[in-house]
Each structure stands twice: as C-alpha cells, then as structure tokens.
Design a protein around this motif. Structure first.
Motif, PDB file in Angstrom:
ATOM      1  N   ARG A 105     -43.768 -61.137  30.859  1.00 36.31           N
ATOM      2  CA  ARG A 105     -44.920 -60.837  29.899  1.00 36.31           C
ATOM      3  C   ARG A 105     -46.014 -61.191  30.816  1.00 36.31           C
ATOM      4  NH1 ARG A 105     -44.166 -61.271  24.457  1.00 36.31           N
ATOM      5  NH2 ARG A 105     -46.234 -62.342  24.316  1.00 36.31           N
ATOM      6  N   GLU A 132     -40.119 -55.080  22.109  1.00 34.11           N
ATOM      7  CA  GLU A 132     -41.307 -56.008  21.613  1.00 34.11           C
ATOM      8  C   GLU A 132     -42.255 -56.330  22.587  1.00 34.11           C
ATOM      9  OE1 GLU A 132     -38.064 -58.707  19.104  1.00 34.11           O
ATOM     10  OE2 GLU A 132     -39.649 -60.020  19.855  1.00 34.11           O
ATOM     11  N   ASP A 133     -42.039 -56.600  23.688  1.00 36.58           N
ATOM     12  CA  ASP A 133     -43.046 -57.077  24.590  1.00 36.58           C
ATOM     13  C   ASP A 133     -43.908 -55.731  24.982  1.00 36.58           C
ATOM     14  OD1 ASP A 133     -42.084 -59.686  24.743  1.00 36.58           O
ATOM     15  OD2 ASP A 133     -41.141 -59.603  26.725  1.00 36.58           O
ATOM     16  N   ARG A 135     -44.806 -53.316  22.911  1.00 36.02           N
ATOM     17  CA  ARG A 135     -45.571 -53.067  21.940  1.00 36.02           C
ATOM     18  C   ARG A 135     -46.521 -54.040  21.706  1.00 36.02           C
ATOM     19  NH1 ARG A 135     -41.838 -52.477  18.269  1.00 36.02           N
ATOM     20  NH2 ARG A 135     -42.299 -50.261  17.909  1.00 36.02           N
ATOM     21  N   GLU A 136     -46.470 -55.288  21.978  1.00 33.25           N
ATOM     22  CA  GLU A 136     -47.428 -56.259  22.100  1.00 33.25           C
ATOM     23  C   GLU A 136     -48.572 -56.094  23.223  1.00 33.25           C
ATOM     24  OE1 GLU A 136     -47.711 -60.985  22.480  1.00 33.25           O
ATOM     25  OE2 GLU A 136     -46.028 -60.134  21.363  1.00 33.25           O
TER      26      GLU A 136
END
Ligand code: MN
Length: 250
Positions: A105, A132-133, A135-136
């Motif tokens: 991240r 998920e990461d 997308r964020e």
C-alpha cells in the motif's frame, strides 16, 4: 516479442542474455526484488535499448525490507516501471501478510503520487487482497498481473480494473494455468519467463523460453503462431501508448 517479467540480475550469465536479447529485438521488463538491487541492475542493463527496469520489493521478502521503502520513494521518479511488487498469501508467507500489505500500500500510494506507473504484480494466494488495494488506489498504476492464479471471478475483477497479464511456460504447464489463460482477453496478454526463479527441468527459464512459449499460447488460443504474435505485438504498442507519461515510457 517480449519477456514481461524476468529477474535478469539473478542469472549468472546475465550479460550474455542481454546481448542475445538485444540481437533478437526482445523487449524485457527486468524486475528487481529490492530497492537496493536497483543500482546494480541499472549498471548491468547499461544502455540496452529494449530492456526496462522495474523498481521492486518482492512480497516474499518485504517483511524484512520495510526499511527500504524510503529508498523506493527516492528512486521512484527515475523508474519507468515498478515490479516485482504485490502480496503473497501462500502458506509460508501468509503469516507476514500484514507487513507485506503495509509495503504494497505504501508503494501504491507513492506511485499514485507520482502520476501512476505500470506495475508487475505478484498475487499468489492473495488476488482478492491485491484487487481490493488496487481498487482503493485506482490511480496508482496500470496493473500487469504476473502469473495470475486467482479464481475465475477474481480474474474477471482484474480485467474490469484494466489489468494486463503476463503468462509464461510455468503457468502454461498446468491445466489450471491454461484455463485461466483462455479466460483472459487475448489483447491483454504478454509473455514472461519469471526466470531464473521459475524453472523447467531444473533449469532457470530465460527470455528465450518466454518468447518460444508463444507456440503453446497459440495452441491454447487454437490459432496460428503468426496470428498470436501479431496480436501480441499490437497489444504491446497499445499498452505503451496508454501508459501514464507515455512519451517517456517508450
Ligand atoms: Mn518473479
């Protein structure tokens, strides 16, 4: 033709491989496993025309190298590509996922700040978390999923997120790998070796094995090798054209 994920700095005969690849006009994305490996790899690659270096922090060693994240940030402006980065949720590495994720991240955030980078991404046993990461931090990168081994649903998600894929002899050797490859959009697929870490018959795979594997890929696609290569070369041109800061990325 190309090898979109290769650990060039780990071959004992790296110079010979570079010379041969240049002669044959093979594009190589030479990923690194730690920021500290960047300078040595840069010297190794020298002014080879068709080789690009990826600035990386491999998820399998990230937990011990968190102190190199500041070096990563320092080097990022000069790196056109980033990799190998990502997450590994397989048995041996799962216990360290929290630290891996901190690193990943951090890397995505730094990439976002620098306007986005093409990333060669490792996601073994952790496709869901990687997606998920991504997308964020959607503006962080153009994702190139290396040896993608998630579920068909995760593959769909990766495609939706604008993902590209690099596949090689090791992946093509398994039924599961071939099934996933068939489900990838054909105009988003590149070749890779992941050598010399990925092996065949005890020998580290090379960029030449990657380019040779177009034959197996053409079989998976039930089409001629000429058609498959032509499409891949076109895909590569499209990929480069769409890169952030593409004038530099060429
Ligand atoms: Mn690798």
């Amino acid at each position: 033709m190309m090898d979109f994920h290769c650990h060039l700095d780990l071959y004992p005969n790296a110079r010979e491989i570079i010379e041969q690849s240049e002669k044959r006009g093979i594009f190589i994305l030479a990923v690194t496993t730690t920021p500290r490996a960047w300078l040595g790899s840069k010297r190794l690659v020298g002014n080879a025309k068709r080789i690009r270096l990826g600035l990386g922090l491999h998820p399998e060693i990230a937990k011990d190298r968190l102190d190199e994240l500041s070096l990563f940030d320092l080097l990022l402006p000069e790196a056109r590509y980033v990799g190998e980065v990502g997450l590994d949720g397989s048995k041996d590495h799962r216990p360290f996922l929290e630290k891996q994720r901190l690193a990943f991240r951090h890397i995505l955030t730094s990439c976002e700040r620098s306007g986005g980078k093409p990333l060669s991404i490792h996601s073994r046993g952790a496709a869901k978390l990687v997606l998920e990461d991504l997308r964020e931090l959607a503006n962080s990168c153009v994702p190139i999923f290396h040896w993608f081994s998630g579920s068909p649903t995760e593959l769909e998600d990766a495609v939706k997120q604008g993902g590209w894929f690099s596949v090689g002899p090791a992946m093509m050797a398994s039924e599961k790998g071939r099934r996933l490859i068939s489900a990838m959009p054909r105009d988003k697929v590149f070749l890779e070796s992941d050598g010399p870490l990925a092996k065949r018959g005890g020998r580290g795979l090379t960029p030449f094995d990657a380019t040779e594997s177009i034959k197996v890929l053409a079989e998976i696609w039930s089409e001629g090798v000429g058609v498959a290569s032509e499409r891949m070369n076109l895909a590569f041109r499209n990929f480069v054209r769409e890169l952030p800061g593409q004038a530099l990325a060429q």
